[in-house]
Write a protein that holds these residues in place. Structure first.
Motif, PDB file in Angstrom:
ATOM      1  N   SER A   1       9.077   3.500  17.277  1.00  0.00           N
ATOM      2  CA  SER A   1       8.935   4.440  16.162  1.00  0.00           C
ATOM      3  C   SER A   1       7.955   5.558  16.452  1.00  0.00           C
ATOM      4  N   LYS A   2       6.797   5.173  16.953  1.00  0.00           N
ATOM      5  CA  LYS A   2       5.703   6.138  17.015  1.00  0.00           C
ATOM      6  C   LYS A   2       5.764   6.995  18.276  1.00  0.00           C
ATOM      7  N   ASN A   3       6.385   6.479  19.338  1.00  0.00           N
ATOM      8  CA  ASN A   3       6.518   7.295  20.550  1.00  0.00           C
ATOM      9  C   ASN A   3       7.817   8.094  20.524  1.00  0.00           C
TER      10      ASN A   3
ATOM     11  N   PHE B   1     -10.982   7.421   4.747  1.00  0.00           N
ATOM     12  CA  PHE B   1      -9.677   7.974   4.413  1.00  0.00           C
ATOM     13  C   PHE B   1      -8.920   8.219   5.708  1.00  0.00           C
ATOM     14  N   ARG B   2      -7.606   7.934   5.703  1.00  0.00           N
ATOM     15  CA  ARG B   2      -6.818   8.130   6.927  1.00  0.00           C
ATOM     16  C   ARG B   2      -5.843   9.303   6.786  1.00  0.00           C
ATOM     17  N   LEU B   3      -5.834  10.159   7.804  1.00  0.00           N
ATOM     18  CA  LEU B   3      -4.812  11.216   7.884  1.00  0.00           C
ATOM     19  C   LEU B   3      -3.980  10.963   9.132  1.00  0.00           C
TER      20      LEU B   3
ATOM     21  N   PRO C   1      -2.720   8.581  16.948  1.00  0.00           N
ATOM     22  CA  PRO C   1      -2.280   9.615  15.994  1.00  0.00           C
ATOM     23  C   PRO C   1      -2.947   9.506  14.619  1.00  0.00           C
ATOM     24  N   TYR C   2      -4.000   8.706  14.493  1.00  0.00           N
ATOM     25  CA  TYR C   2      -4.679   8.579  13.202  1.00  0.00           C
ATOM     26  C   TYR C   2      -6.100   9.127  13.264  1.00  0.00           C
ATOM     27  N   ILE C   3      -6.463   9.835  12.190  1.00  0.00           N
ATOM     28  CA  ILE C   3      -7.828  10.371  12.062  1.00  0.00           C
ATOM     29  C   ILE C   3      -8.469   9.662  10.876  1.00  0.00           C
TER      30      ILE C   3
ATOM     31  N   GLY D   1       0.240  10.824   4.797  1.00  0.00           N
ATOM     32  CA  GLY D   1      -0.117   9.476   4.355  1.00  0.00           C
ATOM     33  C   GLY D   1       0.469   8.430   5.287  1.00  0.00           C
ATOM     34  N   ILE D   2       1.665   7.939   4.972  1.00  0.00           N
ATOM     35  CA  ILE D   2       2.284   6.920   5.831  1.00  0.00           C
ATOM     36  C   ILE D   2       2.546   7.519   7.212  1.00  0.00           C
ATOM     37  N   GLY D   3       2.408   6.654   8.236  1.00  0.00           N
ATOM     38  CA  GLY D   3       2.574   7.135   9.621  1.00  0.00           C
ATOM     39  C   GLY D   3       4.031   7.302   9.981  1.00  0.00           C
ATOM     40  N   ASP D   4       4.731   8.144   9.220  1.00  0.00           N
ATOM     41  CA  ASP D   4       6.152   8.364   9.540  1.00  0.00           C
ATOM     42  C   ASP D   4       6.292   9.676  10.309  1.00  0.00           C
TER      43      ASP D   4
ATOM     44  N   ALA E   1       8.395  -3.123  15.031  1.00  0.00           N
ATOM     45  CA  ALA E   1       7.127  -3.854  15.090  1.00  0.00           C
ATOM     46  C   ALA E   1       6.676  -4.319  13.708  1.00  0.00           C
ATOM     47  N   LYS E   2       7.109  -3.622  12.659  1.00  0.00           N
ATOM     48  CA  LYS E   2       6.705  -4.074  11.314  1.00  0.00           C
ATOM     49  C   LYS E   2       7.324  -5.439  11.012  1.00  0.00           C
ATOM     50  N   PRO E   3       8.663  -5.597  11.128  1.00  0.00           N
ATOM     51  CA  PRO E   3       9.211  -6.941  10.911  1.00  0.00           C
ATOM     52  C   PRO E   3       8.655  -7.980  11.878  1.00  0.00           C
TER      53      PRO E   3
ATOM     54  N   ASN F   1      -5.982   1.648  17.293  1.00  0.00           N
ATOM     55  CA  ASN F   1      -5.986   0.990  16.000  1.00  0.00           C
ATOM     56  C   ASN F   1      -5.357   1.801  14.872  1.00  0.00           C
ATOM     57  N   ASN F   2      -4.614   1.087  14.088  1.00  0.00           N
ATOM     58  CA  ASN F   2      -4.183   1.574  12.799  1.00  0.00           C
ATOM     59  C   ASN F   2      -4.997   0.783  11.782  1.00  0.00           C
ATOM     60  N   PRO F   3      -5.857   1.371  10.956  1.00  0.00           N
ATOM     61  CA  PRO F   3      -5.896   2.783  10.582  1.00  0.00           C
ATOM     62  C   PRO F   3      -6.974   3.642  11.230  1.00  0.00           C
TER      63      PRO F   3
ATOM     64  N   LEU G   1       0.810  -1.227   0.000  1.00  0.00           N
ATOM     65  CA  LEU G   1       0.000   0.000   0.000  1.00  0.00           C
ATOM     66  C   LEU G   1       0.841   1.274   0.000  1.00  0.00           C
ATOM     67  N   PHE G   2       1.824   1.348   0.923  1.00  0.00           N
ATOM     68  CA  PHE G   2       2.540   2.621   1.053  1.00  0.00           C
ATOM     69  C   PHE G   2       3.541   2.835  -0.089  1.00  0.00           C
ATOM     70  N   SER G   3       3.937   1.747  -0.755  1.00  0.00           N
ATOM     71  CA  SER G   3       4.804   1.909  -1.928  1.00  0.00           C
ATOM     72  C   SER G   3       3.966   2.437  -3.090  1.00  0.00           C
TER      73      SER G   3
ATOM     74  N   VAL H   1      -7.459  -3.081   8.146  1.00  0.00           N
ATOM     75  CA  VAL H   1      -6.338  -3.599   8.932  1.00  0.00           C
ATOM     76  C   VAL H   1      -5.000  -3.139   8.333  1.00  0.00           C
ATOM     77  N   TYR H   2      -3.997  -3.013   9.191  1.00  0.00           N
ATOM     78  CA  TYR H   2      -2.617  -2.739   8.766  1.00  0.00           C
ATOM     79  C   TYR H   2      -2.198  -3.864   7.810  1.00  0.00           C
ATOM     80  N   PRO H   3      -1.797  -3.554   6.559  1.00  0.00           N
ATOM     81  CA  PRO H   3      -1.648  -4.594   5.532  1.00  0.00           C
ATOM     82  C   PRO H   3      -0.593  -5.670   5.802  1.00  0.00           C
TER      83      PRO H   3
ATOM     84  N   ALA I   1       1.670  -0.793  19.079  1.00  0.00           N
ATOM     85  CA  ALA I   1       2.627   0.220  18.590  1.00  0.00           C
ATOM     86  C   ALA I   1       2.233   1.654  18.958  1.00  0.00           C
ATOM     87  N   TYR I   2       0.930   1.874  19.186  1.00  0.00           N
ATOM     88  CA  TYR I   2       0.464   3.255  19.405  1.00  0.00           C
ATOM     89  C   TYR I   2       0.041   3.522  20.842  1.00  0.00           C
ATOM     90  N   GLU I   3       0.436   2.636  21.773  1.00  0.00           N
ATOM     91  CA  GLU I   3      -0.065   2.758  23.153  1.00  0.00           C
ATOM     92  C   GLU I   3       0.306   4.080  23.812  1.00  0.00           C
TER      93      GLU I   3
HETATM   94  C1  MLT Z   1       1.339   3.181   8.689  1.00  0.00           C
HETATM   95  O1  MLT Z   1       1.383   4.264   8.107  1.00  0.00           O
HETATM   96  O2  MLT Z   1       0.343   2.457   8.715  1.00  0.00           O
HETATM   97  C2  MLT Z   1       2.558   2.714   9.408  1.00  0.00           C
HETATM   98  O3  MLT Z   1       3.333   3.800   9.748  1.00  0.00           O
HETATM   99  C3  MLT Z   1       3.405   1.903   8.551  1.00  0.00           C
HETATM  100  C4  MLT Z   1       4.423   1.205   9.381  1.00  0.00           C
HETATM  101  O4  MLT Z   1       4.640   1.517  10.544  1.00  0.00           O
HETATM  102  O5  MLT Z   1       5.025   0.295   8.829  1.00  0.00           O
END
Ligand code: MLT
Length: 404
Positions: free
Chosen positions: A249-251, A383-385, A342-344, A40-43, A108-110, A187-189, A16-18, A131-133, A218-220
């Motif tokens: 990553s996210k904290n 849609f996710r922001l 952190p997702y809307i 877009g991507i949660g970076d 957490a991704k790997p 939850n993501n997304p 998806l993110f690629s 769901v997170y792909p 990951a988002y606790e």
């Molecule tokens: C996302 O945007 O869903 C995540 O940031 C992607 C990831 O953490 O791999």
């Protein structure tokens, strides 16, 4: 002649993110003067904190001196980090988790992609929809998902658990048997959270059925509501049925450094085998461990100064979430999430398809988000922001979306 893993042929399109990055890069090449705002991507976008940077510097200096130089990291992670994780993320919350149940990794991704390797291919997988792909893709690669049905946009061996506006984006317990259940809260997304009494029902269900929950936490760090659990081990019986995944990553902003951990309790036993020992075996064979300097940086996150800096980082992003939520609400959008995550998650206007909304937003506002359908069939029309932008870009993005 060599035969390829034919399960890979069953993957849908590119990751998806690629796919999003490709579209955005093409747009940027054609519109070199347009400022693009990427939600877009949660970076993350904020720099690493002072404590983390200073721990990195010291660790680099240690590597430059033959008396303190380190080679391979221990398979399961350095004791100093496993101890800090255990004390701060578990013991301080009253969870009975021990240091030898914590497996340090490069994220957490790997971990969420790899953990399925310890399970048989015959197991039935249950996922939220959307769901997170990574959860679905990694099981498709393993040959556990059956065939993809173009009409439904789903794999025929996966049990999808719909998360809709009607159930507040928290799924009901599955009617069909699932052996492995992926849950992610916050939850993501969708940005939805689960209350402790609700999560307890999942733990009881898994224990009654002998299934295993893979809980992505990951988002606790974004949880504000005291009724929302930070860890599945706050529920009783979770040691017997749940694996938990965490990210720095996210904290703490480690998306470029890479660090995470999995918790596999020793009480989690299936067919007389401890999953803790299976995961330890896999780690020893397939990981070289996260680098020493990165693990020292992770340890710094748990210092008193480090904790205060992380709280400030999270607050920074949550201010963005509040700006997105209130701005879009005022403009008439239906929005959810964004209060403990952190997702809307927003409903596309006039039931527009989520890719059409993506194109419209990119072309007319120069804003990148993530189309809900990329996360599953139930994400169509959403849609996710992300809140991970800067204050300035977030405010600008909201202004541009509202002017559409
Ligand atoms: C996302 O945007 O869903 C995540 O940031 C992607 C990831 O953490 O791999």
């Amino acid at each position: 002649m060599v035969k390829l893993n034919e399960n890979y042929q069953k993957l849908q399109g590119s990751y998806l993110f690629s796919q999003i990055a490709k579209k955005v890069n093409a747009y940027a090449a054609q519109n070199p003067d347009r400022t693009i705002i990427r939600l877009g991507i949660g970076d993350v976008t904020r720099p690493l904190t002072h404590s983390v940077i200073s721990a990195l510097h010291s660790a680099v200096d240690e590597m430059a001196d033959e008396k303190t130089f380190r080679g391979y990291a221990p398979d399961l992670g350095y004791d100093f980090l496993r101890h800090a994780v255990c004390e701060n993320d578990y013991r301080a919350r009253g969870c009975n988790i021990y240091e030898d149940e914590i497996f340090i990794s490069d994220g957490a991704k790997p971990d969420s992609g790899n953990i399925q390797e310890i399970f048989d291919d015959d197991n039935v997988v249950g996922v939220c929809d959307p769901v997170y792909p990574v959860y679905v893709d990694s099981n498709v690669m393993a040959g556990r998902c059956g065939d993809f049905d173009e009409k439904t946009g789903r794999y025929d061996r996966i049990v999808y658990m719909p998360c809709t506006a009607e159930n507040g984006f928290v799924p009901e317990l599955p009617q069909k048997r699932c052996d492995i259940i992926y849950l992610c809260f916050p939850n993501n997304p969708t940005g939805a959270v689960i209350r402790k009494e609700e999560l307890q029902k999942w733990v009881d269900h898994a224990n009654a059925n002998g299934s295993v929950i893979i809980f992505d936490a990951a988002y606790e760090a974004y949880i504000k509501d005291p009724g929302v659990p930070h860890s599945i081990y706050e529920c009783s019986g979770a040691r017997e049925c749940a694996i938990e995944l965490h990210s720095f990553s996210k904290n703490a902003g480690f998306t470029g450094l890479r660090l995470g951990y999995a918790v596999v309790p020793k009480d989690l036993v299936r067919d007389g085998v401890s999953l803790n020992s299976l995961w330890a075996r896999r780690h020893a064979t397939k990981y070289n461990g996260a680098p020493y300097i990165v693990q020292r940086a992770g340890e710094a996150v748990y210092s008193e100064a480090g904790k205060a800096e992380i709280r400030a980082l999270v607050d920074y992003y949550m201010e963005n979430a509040a700006v997105i939520l209130s701005g879009l609400k005022k403009a008439g959008y239906t929005v959810s999430g964004g209060t403990d995550s952190p997702y809307i998650w927003l409903k596309t206007p006039d039931d527009m398809s989520s890719w059409k909304f993506f194109d419209q937003l990119l072309e007319n506002a120069g804003v990148v988000g993530t189309p809900g359908v990329g996360f599953g069939a139930c994400g169509e029309g959403y849609f996710r922001l992300t809140a991970f932008g800067s204050h300035e870009n977030t405010a600008k993005a909201v202004e541009r979306i509202c002017a559409l």
